[in-house]
Design a protein around this motif. Structure first.
Motif, PDB file in Angstrom:
ATOM      1  N   MET A 165       7.955  -1.639   5.526  1.00  0.00           N
ATOM      2  CA  MET A 165       8.037  -2.213   4.204  1.00  0.00           C
ATOM      3  C   MET A 165       6.821  -1.790   3.393  1.00  0.00           C
ATOM      4  SD  MET A 165       9.308  -6.097   5.032  1.00  0.00           S
ATOM      5  CE  MET A 165       8.174  -6.251   6.398  1.00  0.00           C
ATOM      6  N   TYR A 170      17.217  -4.469  -7.600  1.00  0.00           N
ATOM      7  CA  TYR A 170      15.968  -5.047  -7.123  1.00  0.00           C
ATOM      8  C   TYR A 170      15.656  -6.228  -8.032  1.00  0.00           C
ATOM      9  CZ  TYR A 170      15.699  -0.679  -4.636  1.00  0.00           C
ATOM     10  OH  TYR A 170      15.997   0.379  -3.828  1.00  0.00           O
ATOM     11  N   ILE A 202       6.330  -6.085  -6.119  1.00  0.00           N
ATOM     12  CA  ILE A 202       7.640  -6.092  -5.489  1.00  0.00           C
ATOM     13  C   ILE A 202       7.500  -5.526  -4.082  1.00  0.00           C
ATOM     14  CG2 ILE A 202       8.189  -3.894  -6.619  1.00  0.00           C
ATOM     15  CD1 ILE A 202      11.136  -4.736  -6.601  1.00  0.00           C
ATOM     16  N   ILE A 236       9.503  -3.863  -0.921  1.00  0.00           N
ATOM     17  CA  ILE A 236      10.750  -3.123  -0.717  1.00  0.00           C
ATOM     18  C   ILE A 236      10.776  -2.496   0.678  1.00  0.00           C
ATOM     19  CG2 ILE A 236      11.056  -2.598  -3.168  1.00  0.00           C
ATOM     20  CD1 ILE A 236       9.884   0.207  -2.496  1.00  0.00           C
ATOM     21  N   ASP A 266      13.383   2.840   0.207  1.00  0.00           N
ATOM     22  CA  ASP A 266      13.619   2.644  -1.226  1.00  0.00           C
ATOM     23  C   ASP A 266      12.417   3.033  -2.092  1.00  0.00           C
ATOM     24  OD1 ASP A 266      16.101   1.657  -0.563  1.00  0.00           O
ATOM     25  OD2 ASP A 266      15.482  -0.436  -0.654  1.00  0.00           O
ATOM     26  N   VAL A 272      12.338   3.298  -6.305  1.00  0.00           N
ATOM     27  CA  VAL A 272      11.696   2.240  -7.073  1.00  0.00           C
ATOM     28  C   VAL A 272      10.531   2.799  -7.893  1.00  0.00           C
ATOM     29  CG1 VAL A 272      10.402   0.072  -6.907  1.00  0.00           C
ATOM     30  CG2 VAL A 272      12.453   0.402  -5.529  1.00  0.00           C
ATOM     31  N   ASP A 324      12.513  -6.906   7.747  1.00  0.00           N
ATOM     32  CA  ASP A 324      13.438  -6.398   6.725  1.00  0.00           C
ATOM     33  C   ASP A 324      14.439  -7.453   6.276  1.00  0.00           C
ATOM     34  OD1 ASP A 324      12.085  -4.060   7.153  1.00  0.00           O
ATOM     35  OD2 ASP A 324      13.796  -2.935   7.929  1.00  0.00           O
ATOM     36  N   ILE A 376      13.493  -9.586   3.210  1.00  0.00           N
ATOM     37  CA  ILE A 376      13.447  -8.952   1.885  1.00  0.00           C
ATOM     38  C   ILE A 376      14.779  -9.143   1.253  1.00  0.00           C
ATOM     39  CG2 ILE A 376      13.123  -6.823   0.644  1.00  0.00           C
ATOM     40  CD1 ILE A 376      10.713  -6.720   2.122  1.00  0.00           C
TER      41      ILE A 376
END
Length: 112
Positions: free
Chosen positions: A1, A25, A63, A65, A69, A73, A109, A112
């Motif tokens: 992450m 998101y 943020i 993620i 990703d 992002v 994960d 999230i």
């Protein structure tokens, strides 16, 4: 992450929020911050003369993620926050060791 911390212009917050939501998101934390970069603040004119504002108002968007990703992002934030002028901001990427969803106890994960 990964945790992304994006320091952006205040007037670009809505565009960044919308762009991230369009890419699915939704979770983020937003804080009002002040700072300066290479632009070194701004000189303003007032009745009695010129004065300098050293620290400019900005917004920090945070943020977390999934690793896969990250490039998507980053591109989304850069496209929606960019004006092309000095002071557009910075994006920092930090590793996240773990996450826990308080309500369910989900970790990693799944949190999230």
């Amino acid at each position: 992450m990964k945790k992304i911390e994006a320091i952006i212009r205040e007037e670009k917050l809505e565009a960044v929020r919308k762009a991230l939501e369009d890419e699915s998101y939704f979770g983020m934390t937003v804080s009002e911050v002040s700072g300066r970069g290479r632009e070194g603040g701004v000189a303003l004119q007032w009745r009695v003369g010129e004065y300098r504002v050293e620290f400019l108002p900005r917004v920090r968007v945070e943020i977390v993620i999934l690793d896969e990703d990250l490039s998507k992002v980053l591109a989304t934030i850069m496209m929606s926050a960019r004006t092309g002028e000095k002071g557009d901001g910075k994006i920092f990427v930090l590793p996240v060791e773990d996450a826990v969803r308080i309500r369910t106890g989900d970790t990693g994960d799944d949190a999230i």
